[in-house]
Every structure is written in C-alpha cells, then in structure tokens.
Write a protein that holds these residues in place. Structure first.
Motif, PDB file in Angstrom:
ATOM      1  N   LEU A  39       5.364 -24.275  82.968  1.00 28.58           N
ATOM      2  CA  LEU A  39       3.803 -23.253  82.906  1.00 28.58           C
ATOM      3  C   LEU A  39       4.207 -22.418  83.035  1.00 28.58           C
ATOM      4  O   LEU A  39       3.255 -20.956  83.183  1.00 28.58           O
ATOM      5  CB  LEU A  39       2.916 -24.139  83.895  1.00 28.58           C
ATOM      6  CG  LEU A  39       2.163 -25.423  83.134  1.00 28.58           C
ATOM      7  CD1 LEU A  39       1.353 -26.021  84.466  1.00 28.58           C
ATOM      8  CD2 LEU A  39       1.401 -25.581  81.965  1.00 28.58           C
ATOM      9  N   THR A  40       5.453 -21.803  83.463  1.00 22.73           N
ATOM     10  CA  THR A  40       6.080 -20.741  84.293  1.00 22.73           C
ATOM     11  C   THR A  40       5.066 -19.200  83.091  1.00 22.73           C
ATOM     12  O   THR A  40       4.873 -18.352  84.092  1.00 22.73           O
ATOM     13  CB  THR A  40       7.464 -20.724  85.262  1.00 22.73           C
ATOM     14  OG1 THR A  40       6.997 -21.939  85.866  1.00 22.73           O
ATOM     15  CG2 THR A  40       7.640 -18.996  85.435  1.00 22.73           C
ATOM     16  N   PRO A  41       5.617 -19.883  82.383  1.00 17.38           N
ATOM     17  CA  PRO A  41       5.455 -18.495  81.150  1.00 17.38           C
ATOM     18  C   PRO A  41       4.464 -18.163  81.312  1.00 17.38           C
ATOM     19  O   PRO A  41       4.570 -16.905  80.889  1.00 17.38           O
ATOM     20  CB  PRO A  41       6.996 -18.872  80.028  1.00 17.38           C
ATOM     21  CG  PRO A  41       7.756 -19.867  80.538  1.00 17.38           C
ATOM     22  CD  PRO A  41       7.173 -20.629  81.500  1.00 17.38           C
ATOM     23  N   TYR A  42       3.906 -19.268  80.725  1.00 12.82           N
ATOM     24  CA  TYR A  42       2.795 -18.970  80.508  1.00 12.82           C
ATOM     25  C   TYR A  42       1.854 -18.350  81.256  1.00 12.82           C
ATOM     26  O   TYR A  42       0.644 -17.474  81.733  1.00 12.82           O
ATOM     27  CB  TYR A  42       1.793 -20.038  79.749  1.00 12.82           C
ATOM     28  CG  TYR A  42       2.126 -20.341  79.428  1.00 12.82           C
ATOM     29  CD1 TYR A  42       2.540 -20.012  77.213  1.00 12.82           C
ATOM     30  CD2 TYR A  42       3.489 -21.729  78.771  1.00 12.82           C
ATOM     31  CE1 TYR A  42       2.801 -20.668  75.921  1.00 12.82           C
ATOM     32  CE2 TYR A  42       4.377 -22.585  78.328  1.00 12.82           C
ATOM     33  CZ  TYR A  42       3.265 -21.589  76.709  1.00 12.82           C
ATOM     34  OH  TYR A  42       4.636 -22.184  74.996  1.00 12.82           O
ATOM     35  N   VAL A  43       2.089 -18.848  82.549  1.00 15.91           N
ATOM     36  CA  VAL A  43       1.090 -18.076  84.340  1.00 15.91           C
ATOM     37  C   VAL A  43       1.768 -16.837  84.221  1.00 15.91           C
ATOM     38  O   VAL A  43       0.439 -15.409  84.559  1.00 15.91           O
ATOM     39  CB  VAL A  43       1.525 -18.577  85.018  1.00 15.91           C
ATOM     40  CG1 VAL A  43       0.935 -17.803  86.527  1.00 15.91           C
ATOM     41  CG2 VAL A  43       0.831 -19.770  84.882  1.00 15.91           C
ATOM     42  N   PHE A  44       2.993 -16.307  83.899  1.00 16.49           N
ATOM     43  CA  PHE A  44       3.970 -15.103  83.911  1.00 16.49           C
ATOM     44  C   PHE A  44       2.448 -13.977  82.809  1.00 16.49           C
ATOM     45  O   PHE A  44       2.327 -13.294  82.926  1.00 16.49           O
ATOM     46  CB  PHE A  44       4.708 -15.569  83.890  1.00 16.49           C
ATOM     47  CG  PHE A  44       6.294 -13.980  83.667  1.00 16.49           C
ATOM     48  CD1 PHE A  44       6.165 -13.119  84.645  1.00 16.49           C
ATOM     49  CD2 PHE A  44       6.321 -13.253  82.474  1.00 16.49           C
ATOM     50  CE1 PHE A  44       5.950 -11.360  84.363  1.00 16.49           C
ATOM     51  CE2 PHE A  44       7.671 -11.990  82.549  1.00 16.49           C
ATOM     52  CZ  PHE A  44       7.281 -10.951  83.496  1.00 16.49           C
ATOM     53  N   LEU A  45       2.872 -14.759  81.560  1.00 14.89           N
ATOM     54  CA  LEU A  45       1.723 -13.633  80.656  1.00 14.89           C
ATOM     55  C   LEU A  45       0.630 -13.759  81.344  1.00 14.89           C
ATOM     56  O   LEU A  45      -0.245 -12.699  80.734  1.00 14.89           O
ATOM     57  CB  LEU A  45       1.816 -14.739  79.459  1.00 14.89           C
ATOM     58  CG  LEU A  45       1.035 -14.202  77.796  1.00 14.89           C
ATOM     59  CD1 LEU A  45       2.400 -12.869  77.984  1.00 14.89           C
ATOM     60  CD2 LEU A  45       1.564 -14.866  76.688  1.00 14.89           C
ATOM     61  N   LEU A  46       0.065 -14.200  81.608  1.00 19.27           N
ATOM     62  CA  LEU A  46      -1.190 -14.722  82.401  1.00 19.27           C
ATOM     63  C   LEU A  46      -1.940 -13.187  83.747  1.00 19.27           C
ATOM     64  O   LEU A  46      -2.547 -12.290  83.042  1.00 19.27           O
ATOM     65  CB  LEU A  46      -2.036 -15.872  82.755  1.00 19.27           C
ATOM     66  CG  LEU A  46      -2.252 -16.831  81.595  1.00 19.27           C
ATOM     67  CD1 LEU A  46      -2.590 -17.979  82.725  1.00 19.27           C
ATOM     68  CD2 LEU A  46      -3.507 -16.496  80.952  1.00 19.27           C
ATOM     69  N   VAL A  47      -0.520 -12.990  83.725  1.00 19.66           N
ATOM     70  CA  VAL A  47      -0.610 -11.708  85.504  1.00 19.66           C
ATOM     71  C   VAL A  47      -0.612 -10.931  84.650  1.00 19.66           C
ATOM     72  O   VAL A  47      -1.208  -9.496  84.867  1.00 19.66           O
ATOM     73  CB  VAL A  47       0.721 -12.233  85.510  1.00 19.66           C
ATOM     74  CG1 VAL A  47       0.922 -11.229  87.156  1.00 19.66           C
ATOM     75  CG2 VAL A  47       0.459 -13.651  86.987  1.00 19.66           C
ATOM     76  N   LEU A  48       0.550 -10.572  83.119  1.00 22.16           N
ATOM     77  CA  LEU A  48       1.006  -9.388  82.170  1.00 22.16           C
ATOM     78  C   LEU A  48      -0.074  -8.760  81.939  1.00 22.16           C
ATOM     79  O   LEU A  48      -1.239  -7.864  81.787  1.00 22.16           O
ATOM     80  CB  LEU A  48       1.905  -9.382  81.961  1.00 22.16           C
ATOM     81  CG  LEU A  48       3.501  -9.951  81.992  1.00 22.16           C
ATOM     82  CD1 LEU A  48       3.807  -9.688  81.188  1.00 22.16           C
ATOM     83  CD2 LEU A  48       3.527  -8.638  82.858  1.00 22.16           C
ATOM     84  N   GLU A  49      -0.847  -9.738  81.179  1.00 20.01           N
ATOM     85  CA  GLU A  49      -2.414  -9.830  80.604  1.00 20.01           C
ATOM     86  C   GLU A  49      -3.820  -9.280  81.208  1.00 20.01           C
ATOM     87  O   GLU A  49      -3.811  -8.160  81.240  1.00 20.01           O
ATOM     88  CB  GLU A  49      -2.339 -10.927  80.180  1.00 20.01           C
ATOM     89  CG  GLU A  49      -4.046 -10.851  79.307  1.00 20.01           C
ATOM     90  CD  GLU A  49      -4.055 -10.276  77.426  1.00 20.01           C
ATOM     91  OE1 GLU A  49      -4.472  -9.890  76.901  1.00 20.01           O
ATOM     92  OE2 GLU A  49      -2.151  -9.719  77.341  1.00 20.01           O
ATOM     93  N   PHE A  50      -4.186  -9.661  82.705  1.00 20.50           N
ATOM     94  CA  PHE A  50      -5.005  -9.497  83.308  1.00 20.50           C
ATOM     95  C   PHE A  50      -4.477  -8.611  84.421  1.00 20.50           C
ATOM     96  O   PHE A  50      -5.352  -8.036  84.813  1.00 20.50           O
ATOM     97  CB  PHE A  50      -5.658 -11.034  84.107  1.00 20.50           C
ATOM     98  CG  PHE A  50      -6.232 -11.219  82.561  1.00 20.50           C
ATOM     99  CD1 PHE A  50      -7.593 -11.235  82.242  1.00 20.50           C
ATOM    100  CD2 PHE A  50      -5.925 -12.682  82.668  1.00 20.50           C
ATOM    101  CE1 PHE A  50      -8.034 -12.462  81.845  1.00 20.50           C
ATOM    102  CE2 PHE A  50      -5.949 -13.989  81.414  1.00 20.50           C
ATOM    103  CZ  PHE A  50      -7.717 -13.257  80.650  1.00 20.50           C
TER     104      PHE A  50
END
Length: 368
Positions: free
Chosen positions: A147-158
C-alpha cells in the motif's frame, strides 16, 4: 518451462504501446494499461531472479537492460551533438540513466520526441536497484508495504507536491511492480475469488470515477491522471494475474502466431527503444499524403508503417538482446533448435527473466 500466458501478456502490451503512440487513442489506456502490466510482469520476474541469485540479480538485470540502450545512444547522441546538444557530463546518463539523459538538441525537438521512451528504462533501473530490499520488506509485511506507493501517490496528489519524475513514478508504478512480487509468491492466487472480485471492483470503479471527474489535457487518457492510472491499473493487474491460468499452450497451436509471440518477447527491448523514432518520422509523412490523425485509414497506414520499419533495427541490433541474456544470437528468434543426434537431451527451460518491457511517450509527450 516458459509461461506462455506471461509471454502473451507481454506481447499484447508491446503491441498496445506501439499502436497507442501512433494513434494517441485515450481509450487504449483504459482498455489495456500496458505500462503497469509490464512493470508487474517485470516485478514478478525480478522476484524470481532474486530467489535464484540473491543480490547478484541486480547485475543480471542491468546486463540485460543496458546494452541495447548503449546501441541506441551510439546512433542518436552523435546526431544530437551535431545539431546543438550540449557536450557535458550529463551525457554519462546515457550509460546509466539514473535520471533522464539529455535529448534536446537546439535544432528542433526531434531528439526529445524520438528518445522520450527512455523514461521507462530510468524507472526500471531504479526499481531493480531497490528490489532486494523491497522484496524482503514485502515478505515481512505484504499489505502495508504494497500500500505504501499508493499512499505516497495520494500524498502527492492531494498535497500538491511537485516531485522529481523518479520519485513520482515510484508512487505511480512501484505498486504494480510489487503486485508482481505478490504474483510470484502466489499471494494473488491464494486470495478467494470473492475477495479478489471485491478488490477489483472497488479499485476499478474508484479509478474510473476519478478519471472521468478529473480529466486531463487529453480528456480521459490515464497518462494525464496519475491516481486514476494507478488504481485502474491495479484492478487490471489483479484480473490478469489474479485469475491467470497455469499456462497458455494454445498460443503455440498456430506455429505462426506462436513464433510472433516469441519474437516480440525476445526483441521487446529493441522494439520498445526504436519504435518511437519511426513514429516521429512517419507521422508528418502520412500527413503530407493527406491522411489525418482522425482518419481510420491514416491511422492504419501509420501503424503498419511503424511496425514494418521497426523490423530494420530489430534485424540490425536485436541479437544484442540474445547476447545480453546469454543466449545464442539469432536473426529471427523462435526457430527450431537443431540438436545433434548424439547429444544429450537439453534440460527443461527455466522461467526466464522478463524481457525489458515497454511503454513510452507519444509524440506529444504522453506515456503509454
């Protein structure tokens, strides 16, 4: 033995990448998210290689990855230097592309367009380098690490963070790479069908909903919508790998089709690296003939010309992939193996490392 189902997926992904770069069809990014699928296949094969060879798998992968890039650089870098590319230390990035190597001569943008595909090798290189550690962490705590890459992507996005392309792509594609880990370890196959379908539905619906409510410069082209790309691609990978058959022997029931699949797998890196220059070459020529990008005939002509022209570098340089993989060089792979009558039977083939997989940017700087 080779898993012909994985070979088939790679073949379809390569074809889809080339056709997308010729036509620019946004629907193709939804119908088959080839880039993420190829990262997933490569992640699965990287895990297998680490299990066989340990950390030395990194060297094996780089040996397969870099020689074909060096040949491309040997052709294009001198041409770019002659048309205004600055001569400085950054040219060393064509040896090991830890970040994007220079490809923008002052005379036109032909270099940046033709060589835009190198971003994939850059990401692939980083994913290979971190794989031994990532695989160890993944096996200790599969779900949190996945899940870490997807959480990281959410941080970048939002969070509105503008990250370096390498950092950004860890969020966008490394999740797919680790789904390949899960496939190799049999985790996807052990999930119940109900749970797998639930995950596919949630990820797929969320990804598509985000895509159609956050359209980019090219409407719903997923290459312009990173979060939708990651979620929809994860759902797609769960389908094609989670429900994967044990094999696909039917691929070889037609000798011609089986040979084509083999050729595309054995020459995947060469096709990937060299198709984009021909896309850049063919596009204006076909426009001159009067066939527009929207004209179905024009699109078909472009696709056929690019596939025909890419046969030239495949014939000239494709054998380098054989040498890099420590195979006997062949002009056209997949032919019958001739064994002397008094020779012992060869051992069964092991699952090979993934051919260096594909994806690229379109002429207008899209991905795949």
């Amino acid at each position: 033995m080779r898993n012909r189902y994985l070979d088939l997926l790679r073949f379809l992904a390569i074809v889809r990448v080339v056709v997308y770069h010729v036509t620019g069809s946004a629907m193709m990014t939804i119908a088959f998210p080839a880039m993420s699928v190829m990262f997933a296949l490569a992640g699965s094969m990287m895990a297998a290689s680490i299990d066989r060879s340990g950390v030395s798998a990194i060297g094996r992968r780089l040996r397969r990855l870099l020689p074909s890039l060096w040949v491309l650089a040997a052709v294009f870098v001198p041409a770019m230097l002659l048309t205004g590319l600055a001569f400085n230390w950054k040219l060393l990035l064509w040896v090991v592309p830890l970040t994007d190597p220079p490809a923008a001569p002052t005379t036109g943008d032909w270099g940046a367009i033709s060589l835009s595909v190198v971003w994939y090798l850059r990401d692939f290189l980083w994913f290979v380098l971190v794989s031994p550690l990532a695989l160890r962490l993944f096996r200790r705590a599969p779900l949190p690490v996945l899940l870490t890459p997807y959480v990281f992507l959410l941080v970048l996005e939002f969070g509105g963070v503008v990250a370096h392309p390498v950092v950004r792509d860890f969020g966008l594609y490394f999740g797919a790479w680790m789904l390949g880990f899960a496939h190799h370890d049999g985790l996807l196959q052990r999930l119940s069908r109900r749970l797998l379908l639930t995950l596919v539905t949630v990820l797929g619906v969320t990804g598509l909903a985000w895509a159609f409510t956050h359209q980019g410069a090219r409407s719903y082209d997923l290459n312009d919508i990173p979060l939708a790309n990651a979620l929809w691609s994860a759902a797609f990978i769960l389908v094609v790998l989670g429900f994967a058959p044990a094999g696909a022997a039917w691929v070889d029931r037609s000798p011609l089709f089986g040979r084509i699949v083999t050729i595309f797998n054995r020459r995947a890196l060469t096709i990937y690296l060299w198709h984009m220059p021909f896309v850049a070459l063919v596009t204006p020529l076909v426009d001159i003939a009067g066939w527009t990008h929207e004209d179905p005939v024009g699109r078909a002509v472009r696709v056929c010309l690019v596939f025909a022209l890419v046969c030239i570098p495949v014939a000239l340089f494709g054998w380098i992939e054989d040498i890099a993989a420590r195979r006997r060089p062949e002009l056209v792979p997949g032919g019958p193996v001739r064994v002397p009558a008094d020779s012992p039977a060869p051992p069964a083939d092991r699952e090979p490392e993934a051919a260096e997989d594909n994806g690229a940017r379109r002429v207008n700087a899209g991905r795949s």
